[in-house]
Design a protein around this motif. Structure first.
Motif, mmCIF file in Angstrom:
data_model
loop_
_atom_site.group_PDB
_atom_site.id
_atom_site.type_symbol
_atom_site.label_atom_id
_atom_site.label_comp_id
_atom_site.label_asym_id
_atom_site.label_seq_id
_atom_site.Cartn_x
_atom_site.Cartn_y
_atom_site.Cartn_z
ATOM 1 N N ILE A 211 0.845 -1.203 0.000
ATOM 2 C CA ILE A 211 0.000 0.000 0.000
ATOM 3 C C ILE A 211 0.873 1.243 0.000
ATOM 4 O O ILE A 211 1.945 1.275 0.616
ATOM 5 N N ASN A 212 0.422 2.253 -0.709
ATOM 6 C CA ASN A 212 1.125 3.536 -0.759
ATOM 7 C C ASN A 212 0.194 4.610 -0.203
ATOM 8 O O ASN A 212 -1.000 4.623 -0.488
ATOM 9 N N ILE A 213 0.744 5.526 0.608
ATOM 10 C CA ILE A 213 -0.069 6.559 1.254
ATOM 11 C C ILE A 213 0.228 7.912 0.624
ATOM 12 O O ILE A 213 1.388 8.310 0.482
ATOM 13 N N LYS A 214 -0.844 8.621 0.276
ATOM 14 C CA LYS A 214 -0.708 9.975 -0.259
ATOM 15 C C LYS A 214 -1.723 10.876 0.456
ATOM 16 O O LYS A 214 -2.896 10.516 0.577
ATOM 17 N N LYS A 282 -4.015 -0.282 -4.617
ATOM 18 C CA LYS A 282 -2.842 -0.407 -3.762
ATOM 19 C C LYS A 282 -2.401 0.946 -3.212
ATOM 20 O O LYS A 282 -1.234 1.140 -2.859
ATOM 21 N N GLU A 283 -3.343 1.878 -3.146
ATOM 22 C CA GLU A 283 -2.993 3.169 -2.575
ATOM 23 C C GLU A 283 -4.157 3.712 -1.760
ATOM 24 O O GLU A 283 -5.324 3.398 -2.004
ATOM 25 N N ILE A 284 -3.778 4.507 -0.766
ATOM 26 C CA ILE A 284 -4.749 5.248 0.033
ATOM 27 C C ILE A 284 -4.446 6.724 -0.179
ATOM 28 O O ILE A 284 -3.316 7.176 0.017
ATOM 29 N N VAL A 285 -5.445 7.458 -0.620
ATOM 30 C CA VAL A 285 -5.300 8.895 -0.853
ATOM 31 C C VAL A 285 -6.244 9.622 0.093
ATOM 32 O O VAL A 285 -7.466 9.368 0.084
ATOM 33 N N VAL A 286 -5.667 10.505 0.922
ATOM 34 C CA VAL A 286 -6.469 11.312 1.843
ATOM 35 C C VAL A 286 -6.632 12.696 1.227
ATOM 36 O O VAL A 286 -5.641 13.366 0.915
ATOM 37 N N ARG A 287 -7.885 13.107 1.052
ATOM 38 C CA ARG A 287 -8.148 14.388 0.392
ATOM 39 C C ARG A 287 -9.484 14.938 0.856
ATOM 40 O O ARG A 287 -10.258 14.261 1.547
ATOM 41 N N VAL A 311 -11.888 12.893 3.420
ATOM 42 C CA VAL A 311 -12.212 11.493 3.176
ATOM 43 C C VAL A 311 -10.950 10.690 2.911
ATOM 44 O O VAL A 311 -9.930 11.205 2.454
ATOM 45 N N ILE A 312 -11.035 9.396 3.234
ATOM 46 C CA ILE A 312 -10.006 8.421 2.869
ATOM 47 C C ILE A 312 -10.501 7.753 1.586
ATOM 48 O O ILE A 312 -11.646 7.284 1.533
ATOM 49 N N THR A 313 -9.669 7.691 0.571
ATOM 50 C CA THR A 313 -10.091 7.099 -0.694
ATOM 51 C C THR A 313 -9.091 6.042 -1.142
ATOM 52 O O THR A 313 -7.968 5.961 -0.630
ATOM 53 N N ASN A 314 -9.508 5.247 -2.106
ATOM 54 C CA ASN A 314 -8.590 4.277 -2.731
ATOM 55 C C ASN A 314 -7.955 4.879 -3.993
ATOM 56 O O ASN A 314 -7.481 4.158 -4.861
ATOM 57 N N GLY A 315 -7.981 6.193 -4.043
ATOM 58 C CA GLY A 315 -7.466 6.892 -5.212
ATOM 59 C C GLY A 315 -8.560 7.280 -6.170
ATOM 60 O O GLY A 315 -8.391 8.175 -6.994
ATOM 61 N N THR A 316 -9.719 6.610 -6.038
ATOM 62 C CA THR A 316 -10.839 6.886 -6.949
ATOM 63 C C THR A 316 -12.091 7.282 -6.173
ATOM 64 O O THR A 316 -12.666 8.339 -6.388
ATOM 65 N N GLU A 317 -12.522 6.414 -5.251
ATOM 66 C CA GLU A 317 -13.757 6.664 -4.523
ATOM 67 C C GLU A 317 -13.500 6.643 -3.016
ATOM 68 O O GLU A 317 -12.561 5.987 -2.535
ATOM 69 N N THR A 400 5.870 0.126 8.050
ATOM 70 C CA THR A 400 4.577 0.784 7.827
ATOM 71 C C THR A 400 4.596 1.506 6.484
ATOM 72 O O THR A 400 5.654 1.810 5.944
ATOM 73 N N ALA A 401 3.420 1.720 5.964
ATOM 74 C CA ALA A 401 3.261 2.677 4.862
ATOM 75 C C ALA A 401 2.745 3.944 5.515
ATOM 76 O O ALA A 401 1.794 3.885 6.303
#
Length: 804
Positions: A211-214, A282-287, A311-317, A400-401
């Motif tokens: 997992i990658n965190i952004k 494979k990513e978590i995007v916080v926006r 929100v916490i997203t999977n990059g899309t939703e 950790t990621a």
């Protein structure tokens, strides 16, 4: 915050201190303990039994006959729970046992079958059904198979514990965790705090490969840690963990979810578990959310987001509303095998906004709003990974990621010993103050008698010198601070003239039978100017809570009528209410309004009801006017007040309304509300008054002058005058008083006649006049002379004729 006494003992030594004694010490140190609940108080005779046989009851469809091994004997028990079955280990109330509510278990026969005891649900043992795991919510509780038959069921369920309920103020968010309470108790008792040990074997695979965190906005989310655990087996959490969660007000779900909740209680750090395979990337995007973006949360509700929500997203939703609630699309389920544990620091303002907008007040959001300790974010994630490894059979991936731009540093505050002692009136020594800060586990350095204190990040409420003084005071002991009296010239306290008149007003109105009401100062646009004494524009709030509360009121009456309507709808139809409160008048060229204090009252229904005598007196105009006259008498204003018929006040009865004048200036009104409005509010005849209390209280009042009770007789004369129908009785009274001179002491009207014996357009008014002189007895000639002047004056000025 519910604190388990037995659980607390894992972090701080409580030997020699009972739960009640500890509660008293915590309360005296500044955190109120609202109560201590002894979970098993009054319960006895409840053991763990093993159901060795279960057969349907021969005479009842919904009952079962069970043979239950209690360790010392096997007994027959008839049970109606739908989930009871052979092989289960259950809680059994034996014959002679006592359950909550002093319910005693006896031998019984149910539909012809003997029953020696009762198989219990958790609700029957005093645990709130909202806290029972869903699988046992409608039936008996089933223990894990490794419990020992015949042992105390209360002990196994943690009901031998005592729970302290802490009433925390918003600034003490550090005590929203077991470790936080342990620090507080350790400081009070002068004992060490023991942290739970964390040691986990990690796999060779790295979490960052999975997992990658952004994070798009570091101000909203400066720190985000993700732990990845594979090979997880979802099942129930251990019994001791379930009982601790229930004692703290949280319902158990499954081992992974329960562990995240357990860490929330232990560390004060909210966590969230995602199903890795359901995450969808494979990513978590916080926006920040996009306007009108939608998410279905864990409670199966679809929620519409705005750009003010994080929100916490999977990059899309979106897969979670940050700090508030997770999404249903990534929740941990029975078939979950890989989980991501989120441990993060979210800004309290953005969490509060989402929580308020969606009506989602949770244990997690409450902690983020008040502030979590940034130093525990990483440790909480590691602790959760350890427990999942231990109780869910997981394999923890290495490292950790994460996203880390956290820059929060401990506060460093300097304060002198002299300042502490001066503010508290104490004579503490350097060593005593140093000991207090050390017990609180603050960093302390000494520079002569100056303390340089490093405050750990868990105590975000301590930012200035005064906060350190408070800490010193509460741990030194408020009881030990000497009582002192002010030094120097003092004057006894007293009420101002205005305050005294306000108090007298309350006393008069309540003595007359009215009850005080306190209503909203905020109202709607339609009601803001209704019944206003002065015609001013209403003031609109910049950020109203609703349209119904968007304006500052110009009158108190509309709110009192709403109270009457509310009570009348609940069959309370005889009411008399008053309120002394502020109205808000817009001022030309001024940003802020004038706050002016008004008195208002509303009365409806029966004023008097003596059922035995068969008497009923409804409220009328003269009841309301009599109350006002009593008030003006108390305030010394009766001679300055007059009433004038009013026909132009909106929503008031045109024939039963009067303006109230003080020294010739209108200060209020009194009368009946218009029948149309009464019908809209579904009220009976309702009478109201409102006046400016500020004008009444600030009016000049002549000093009280006492008069000797007259020793000489008075002479009364009655006159009946025929006048035009539209002639006002009060105007004639003024003429009589003016013409009567010094001998005329009292004038009162006692009769009005309009009937068949009067010509059209005329009416008869009868007055009683009293003449006397306090120094001598009047002669008939003197009275007749004064009386003739009165008759001449009323004829000339009012066109009145004596009635034959």
């Amino acid at each position: 915050m519910f604190v388990s006494y037995k659980w607390l003992q894992e972090y701080v030594d409580l030997s020699g201190i009972s739960a009640d004694e500890l509660a008293e010490k915590i309360t005296k140190s500044g955190i109120e303990v609202e109560g201590v609940e002894k979970k098993s108080e009054g319960l006895k005779g409840i053991v763990i039994g093993h159901v060795v046989e279960r057969e349907p009851h021969p005479n009842a469809d919904k009952l079962n006959v069970c043979q239950v091994d209690l360790g010392s004997e096997t007994v027959q028990i008839v049970c109606g729970a739908p989930n009871v079955d052979k092989g289960q280990k259950v809680a059994v109330a034996t014959v002679g046992a006592v359950l909550p509510g002093n319910f005693k278990i006896k031998k019984a026969k149910l539909r012809g079958e003997a029953s020696h005891g009762m198989i219990c649900s958790l609700k029957e043992l005093g645990i709130d059904s909202k806290l029972v795991a869903k699988e046992y919510a409608t039936g008996i509780f089933v223990f894990p198979s490794d419990v020992e038959v015949g042992t105390d069921a209360l002990l196994a369920l943690g009901l031998d514990d005592e729970i302290l309920e802490l009433g925390l103020t918003p600034n003490r968010s550090d005590a929203l965790s077991m470790l936080g309470v342990a620090y507080e108790v350790g400081a009070i008792l002068g004992r060490e705090v023991k942290w739970p040990g964390i040691s986990t074997e990690e796999a060779a695979e790295k979490a960052s490969d999975f997992i990658n965190i952004k994070v798009d906005n570091a101000e909203d989310n400066p720190l985000y840690i993700a732990k990845v655990i594979k090979d997880v087996k979802i099942g129930p959490s251990p019994l001791w963990m379930q009982t601790r969660l229930m004692a703290s007000g949280i319902r158990p779900h499954n081992n992974v979810v329960d562990i995240t909740n357990y860490i929330l209680l232990e560390y004060g750090q909210p966590l969230h578990a995602f199903d890795y395979d359901r995450l969808g990337s494979k990513e978590i995007v916080v926006r920040r959310a996009k306007d009108a973006e939608k998410i279905i949360t864990l409670d199966e509700a679809e929620r519409t987001l705005t750009a003010e929500h994080l929100v916490i997203t999977n990059g899309t939703e979106p897969v979670a509303i940050a700090g508030v609630m997770g999404g249903a699309n990534s929740e941990v389920r029975q078939d979950t095998t890989t989980v991501i544990i989120e441990s993060a620091y979210f800004a309290g303002t953005v969490v509060r906004k989402a929580s308020k907008d969606h009506g989602l007040r949770s244990e997690a959001s409450a902690r983020f709003e008040k502030g979590v300790d940034p130093a525990r974010v990483r440790a909480a994630g590691e602790r959760a990974a350890q427990l999942i490894c231990e109780y869910a059979g997981g394999t923890v991936l290495a490292g950790t990621a994460e996203f880390d731009e956290m820059k929060m540093e401990p506060q460093v505050i300097s304060i002198t010993l002299d300042k502490i002692n001066t503010l508290l009136g104490t004579s503490m020594t350097v060593s005593e103050v140093e000991s207090i800060f050390t017990r609180l586990q603050f960093g302390v350095e000494l520079d002569n008698e100056t303390f340089i204190v490093t405050v750990p990040t868990r105590r975000g409420d301590i930012t200035i010198e005064a906060d350190l003084v408070e800490e010193a005071a509460r741990l030194y002991g408020y009881d030990n601070i000497p009582a002192t009296l002010p030094i120097g010239e003092t004057a006894p306290g007293r009420l101002t003239d205005y305050q005294l008149k306000r108090r007298k007003t309350r006393s008069v109105l309540e003595g007359a039978g009215l009850n005080q009401a306190i209503t909203y100062s905020l109202t709607s646009k339609e009601k803001a100017a209704q019944f206003a004494i002065e015609n001013r524009e209403s003031i609109t709030l910049a950020m109203p809570m609703s349209e119904e509360r968007s304006q500052l009121r110009l009158s108190i009456v509309p709110q009192l009528l709403e109270v009457l309507k509310y009570n009348n709808a609940r069959s309370i139809d005889s009411l008399a209410l008053y309120e002394i409160g502020a109205v808000f008048l817009k001022q030309d060229g001024e940003e802020l309004p004038e706050e002016r204090e008004h008195i208002a009252a509303a009365m409806t229904g029966l004023w008097e009801s003596h059922l035995w005598q068969g008497e009923k007196k409804p409220v009328d105009f003269f009841v309301a006017k009599g109350i006002l006259e009593a008030l003006f008498t108390e305030l010394g204003l009766n001679s300055q007040v007059e009433y004038r018929q009013a026909e132009t006040i909106a929503d008031m009865h045109p024939g039963r309304t009067a303006e109230i004048l003080l020294n010739g200036r209108v200060i209020g009104f009194i009368g009946q509300i218009h029948p149309t409005l009464q019908k809209e509010l579904d009220l009976k005849e309702t009478f109201i008054f409102e006046l400016s209390f500020k004008d009444a209280a600030q009016a000049n009042v002549a000093p009280i002058a006492y008069q000797v009770i007259p020793r000489f007789p008075s002479i009364s004369r009655d006159i009946a005058l025929v006048v035009d129908t539209n002639t006002v009785a009060g105007d004639i009274k003024k003429v009589i008083i003016e013409a009567g001179g010094s001998l005329l002491k009292e004038v009162s009207i006692f009769d009005l006649y309009e009937g068949e014996h009067m010509e059209a357009g005329k009416k008869s008014l009868a007055y009683s006049l009293k003449y006397f002189d306090p120094e001598r007895t009047l002669t008939d000639e003197e009275v007749t002379k004064a009386h003739e002047k009165v008759l001449t004056a009323v004829k000339e000025k009012s066109g009145a004729e004596l009635r034959g």
